[in-house]
Design an enzyme around this catalytic site. Structure first.
Site, PDB file in Angstrom:
ATOM      1  N   SER A 107     -36.728  -9.445   6.718  1.00  0.00           N
ATOM      2  CA  SER A 107     -37.136 -10.506   7.512  1.00  0.00           C
ATOM      3  C   SER A 107     -36.327 -11.698   8.042  1.00  0.00           C
ATOM      4  O   SER A 107     -36.511 -11.786   9.320  1.00  0.00           O
ATOM      5  CB  SER A 107     -38.599 -10.861   6.937  1.00  0.00           C
ATOM      6  OG  SER A 107     -39.452  -9.883   6.505  1.00  0.00           O
ATOM      7  N   HIS A 154     -37.967 -16.475   7.007  1.00  0.00           N
ATOM      8  CA  HIS A 154     -38.254 -16.332   8.365  1.00  0.00           C
ATOM      9  C   HIS A 154     -37.604 -17.447   9.030  1.00  0.00           C
ATOM     10  O   HIS A 154     -36.874 -17.397  10.295  1.00  0.00           O
ATOM     11  CB  HIS A 154     -39.750 -16.411   8.550  1.00  0.00           C
ATOM     12  CG  HIS A 154     -40.261 -14.973   7.965  1.00  0.00           C
ATOM     13  ND1 HIS A 154     -41.672 -14.802   8.128  1.00  0.00           N
ATOM     14  CD2 HIS A 154     -39.938 -14.160   7.386  1.00  0.00           C
ATOM     15  CE1 HIS A 154     -42.070 -13.871   7.565  1.00  0.00           C
ATOM     16  NE2 HIS A 154     -40.868 -13.221   7.033  1.00  0.00           N
TER      17      HIS A 154
END
Length: 202
Positions: A107, A154
Site C-alpha cells: 500500500s 499510506h
C-alpha cells in the site's frame, strides 16, 4: 517492470498461503525488528494479508492500472526506484507513528505511485479531480475503525511518491541525470536518517 512486480508479489502470496508456511512471519514489518532485520522495511511490500484476498487484489489492481502509465512516462528504472522508495517511506512512517503495529502489503508503494501520478499529471495540465477523489477516499478508509489498515504507510508512501516525482520533473534534461540520482539518493538518505533517529535517539 510493472508486470514483474505483480508476478513477484503474487508468487510470494501463493507461498504465504501454503499450509505451514512461515513466509509472512519472515517478511512482514514490525518496528522492533528494525534493529536486527532492517530489510523487513522493504520485504513487507511483497507480502499481504492471508485472511483478506481483497488486500492483494486491490493493491495489484492499482499497480496494474497506474503502473504501466507511470512506467511509460518516466521509464523502467525511475519507475522501480519510485515504487521501492515510496514503499520504504511507508515503512518509515509506520516506524515513526505506529512502531508496535505489524504491517504487510504494498500500500505504501501504491500510494507513492498515486502521489507521483498526481504531481506529474498536474504538471502536464491534466484533469486530476478524479485522481484526488480516489486518493482521498482511500486515505479516509484507512482511518475508519475496524478496517485494520496501516494508514501511516499510506501517508508516508504518498508523501515520498510526490517528492520523488517532483525530483523527476525538475531534473528531466539529459545533463541533469547525475543530479536526479543524487536527489533521489538524498531522499533515501533522509529516510534512513529518520529511521536511525527513531531507533537510537527518540
Amino acid at each position: 517492470m510493472t508486470y514483474g512486480l505483480i508476478a513477484v508479489t503474487v508468487l510470494v502470496y501463493l507461498l504465504q498461503i501454503l499450509p505451514g508456511s512461515t513466509v509472512t512471519d519472515a517478511l512482514l514489518y514490525y518496528g522492533p525488528y528494525t534493529y536486527s532485520e532492517p530489510w523487513r522495511m522493504m520485504t513487507a511490500l511483497f507480502v499481504h494479508s492471508e485472511g483478506s484476498l481483497l488486500h492483494i487484489l486491490f493493491n495489484m489492481f492499482s499497480l496494474f492500472i497506474f503502473g504501466p502509465i507511470l512506467e511509460g512516462l518516466i521509464g523502467r528504472a525511475r519507475f522501480l526506484a519510485l515504487y521501492l522508495v515510496s514503499g520504504f517511506g511507508g515503512s518509515v512512517a509506520v516506524l515513526l507513528l505506529a512502531p508496535t503495529t505489524p504491517v504487510v502489503g504494498a500500500s505504501g508503494a501504491i500510494f507513492g505511485l498515486l502521489g507521483a501520478y498526481f504531481v506529474i499529471q498536474r504538471k502536464l495540465g491534466g484533469n486530476n479531480v478524479q485522481l484526488l477523489i480516489v486518493i482521498g477516499l482511500n486515505l479516509v478508509i484507512g482511518f475508519l475503525p475496524g478496517t485494520n489498515i496501516a494508514w501511516q504507510a499510506h501517508v508516508g508512501g504518498l508523501i515520498i511518491g510526490c517528492a520523488v516525482a517532483l525530483v523527476y520533473l525538475r531534473t528531466r534534461r539529459i545533463d541533469q541525470k547525475v543530479l536526479q540520482i543524487a536527489l533521489v539518493a538524498g531522499i533515501v538518505a533522509a529516510l534512513i536518517a529518520l529511521t536511525l533517529l527513531r531507533l537510537f535517539v527518540l
